[in-house]
Write an enzyme that holds these catalytic residues in place. Structure first.
Site, PDB file in Angstrom:
ATOM      1  N   HIS A  56      -1.185   1.006   3.003  1.00  0.00           N
ATOM      2  CA  HIS A  56      -2.154   1.991   3.465  1.00  0.00           C
ATOM      3  C   HIS A  56      -2.594   1.644   4.893  1.00  0.00           C
ATOM      4  O   HIS A  56      -3.771   1.713   5.223  1.00  0.00           O
ATOM      5  CB  HIS A  56      -3.374   2.036   2.539  1.00  0.00           C
ATOM      6  CG  HIS A  56      -3.080   2.505   1.158  1.00  0.00           C
ATOM      7  ND1 HIS A  56      -4.030   2.542   0.160  1.00  0.00           N
ATOM      8  CD2 HIS A  56      -1.934   2.975   0.589  1.00  0.00           C
ATOM      9  CE1 HIS A  56      -3.489   2.999  -0.963  1.00  0.00           C
ATOM     10  NE2 HIS A  56      -2.210   3.264  -0.721  1.00  0.00           N
ATOM     11  N   SER A  57      -1.667   1.262   5.731  1.00  0.00           N
ATOM     12  CA  SER A  57      -1.985   0.805   7.083  1.00  0.00           C
ATOM     13  C   SER A  57      -2.499   1.960   7.947  1.00  0.00           C
ATOM     14  O   SER A  57      -1.992   3.079   7.872  1.00  0.00           O
ATOM     15  CB  SER A  57      -0.735   0.207   7.729  1.00  0.00           C
ATOM     16  OG  SER A  57      -0.194  -0.818   6.935  1.00  0.00           O
TER      17      SER A  57
END
Length: 466
Positions: free
Chosen positions: A391-392
């Site tokens: 979930h960068s």
């Protein structure tokens, strides 16, 4: 809340573990953690667990950005100006003397592509009006830096001439850092993905049991500590809680998931996993180039558990204890998988359990008491096992340039013209959810901005030419 039309469909998974999720929900309820139905609809004050939504069609097929947005247009014979180059790497964006983006430089990974690109050869594609970078939270800042957009210090060390001084590029990497914890259960191969993932049952058998339509992730959760629990986490945490969470009852401290599966490398057994990941991390990492070429190493640090007061670590310690107490109250519980859990000191009251029967059937369930040594064991295991949720975001943030921003509210990159960034690198802070739908929302909003600015529409006659 999710609408009735559009390219994506969102539904509950067509398959769930038959017993584990229900058992887990009952156990959570016994600790005053509710079962909810509004968690994934953005409803206010919605805290607890519910069955997971997925981007699954009404026919039960999983789909994503490619199958929902791209593939239909490649097949409808109405978009001859849409070209997708696979096995292709973009090395940098090209600018003219007035700092306008005028094209991209790229190369093929493999053999000649349609006779236009030789394998490994550098090719230039010109842009008449606009270049859009959409390479994700890792790829976009690296592309900008290779193109001369970034911190003067980083560019100088990488031997890249500066086009625009933007210190915010790649400087504030964020992620929902995550740890799964496996627990042994009395389940079976019809109840979970454990045997299938280990290759102990065939694909045909798995399909007959409905397991191929099952991701393994049964439940999603949003968790908040009680007032009493907040006080046990120290004055620095209390201050952060009062500032960022106390007056927002629907804002989760931690996100959570529960799954009818576990790491397939664990010893053969039936497992159920209770995972947690920080919703709004205080820690920050970085991602930068070290040279002008795609082949040069990347300077990448996740930054997990690096905030000044160890707030993210304190959150994770609290979440481990909370989710462990839920599992200990399930009827399926047969103990922790020791390969994943903390190595508590000998004789610890918080030591791991292993038994033929659940604690609840023996009437032995009571909340564990942890001392300082136990907490250190949890912290050590968290640091060893902390991982990404993929979930960068946050590496080309949308905010004022003087505050480290890289793009403005129209997604234009500061200091140049004709260049936008449209992907998960632009959110300046994380979101209390899986970031998949956030990525789609940014893409759709970015397309709306482009269409309005260029005065075009999505037709073969008036399509956007890049």
């Amino acid at each position: 809340m999710h609408g009735n039309d559009g390219p994506l469909q969102i539904n509950k998974s067509v398959k769930h573990g038959s017993r584990g999720p229900t058992d887990f929900l009952h156990a959570a309820n016994s600790l005053c953690i509710p079962t909810t139905t509004g968690l994934q609809d953005g409803l206010p004050d919605s805290i607890g667990y519910e069955y997971a939504n997925s981007t699954i069609t009404h026919e039960g097929k999983r789909h994503d950005a490619a199958t929902a947005y791209i593939h239909p247009k490649l097949r409808d014979d109405k978009h001859p100006n849409l070209h997708v180059l696979c096995e292709t790497k973009v090395s940098r964006i090209l600018f003219d003397g007035k700092k306008r983006a005028v094209g991209v430089e790229l190369s093929s990974n493999g053999p000649a592509f349609d006779g236009a690109m030789n394998g490994g050869a550098v090719t230039t594609i010109k842009a008449r009006r606009l270049v859009v970078a959409s390479c994700g939270a890792i790829g976009s800042p690296l592309l900008l830096e290779r193109s001369g957009l970034g911190s003067l210090e980083v560019l100088k060390k990488a031997f890249v001439p500066m086009v625009s001084d933007l210190p915010g590029v790649g400087a504030e990497y964020q992620d929902h850092n995550y740890v799964p914890w496996a627990y042994k259960t009395n389940g079976n191969s019809d109840d979970a993905l454990n045997d299938f993932w280990r290759g102990q049952i065939t694909t045909e058998d798995a399909e007959a049991k409905g397991l191929l339509a099952f991701s393994g992730c049964d439940l999603h959760g949003k968790l908040r500590p009680t007032v009493e629990e907040v006080k046990t986490l120290g004055p620095a945490f209390e201050a952060a809680w009062e500032k960022d969470f106390a007056d927002k009852p629907g804002k989760p401290l931690m996100l959570a998931a529960a799954a009818s599966t576990a790491d397939p490398t664990l010893p053969p057994a039936q497992y159920f996993s209770a995972s947690h990941y920080t919703a709004y991390p205080y820690s920050r990492g970085k991602v930068h180039i070290t040279g002008p070429s795609l082949q040069d190493p990347i300077d990448f640090e996740t930054g997990f558990f690096t905030d000044e007061h160890d707030l993210d670590l304190k959150k994770a310690v609290w979440a481990y204890k909370k989710t462990r107490e839920i599992m200990r109250r399930t009827s399926m519980y047969r103990g922790e998988a020791p390969e994943e859990h903390p190595r508590f000191p000998a004789g610890s009251a918080a030591g791991l359990y292993h038994g033929e029967n659940s604690l609840i059937s023996q009437g032995k369930v009571q909340s564990l008491l942890y001392n300082a040594e136990d907490d250190k064991a949890i912290e050590q295991r968290l640091r060893e096992r902390i991982a990404t949720t993929w979930h960068s975001l946050g590496t080309c943030p949308m905010k004022p340039r003087e505050l480290g921003g890289v793009v403005d509210q129209k997604l234009n990159v500061y200091g140049v013209r004709g260049l936008k960034v449209i992907d998960l690198s632009i959110p300046p802070m994380n979101v209390g959810a899986n970031t998949q739908i956030t990525a789609y929302t940014i893409g759709e909003k970015g397309a709306d901005i482009i269409i309005k600015e260029l005065g075009v529409c999505d037709t073969a006659a008036n399509g956007i030419t890049i």
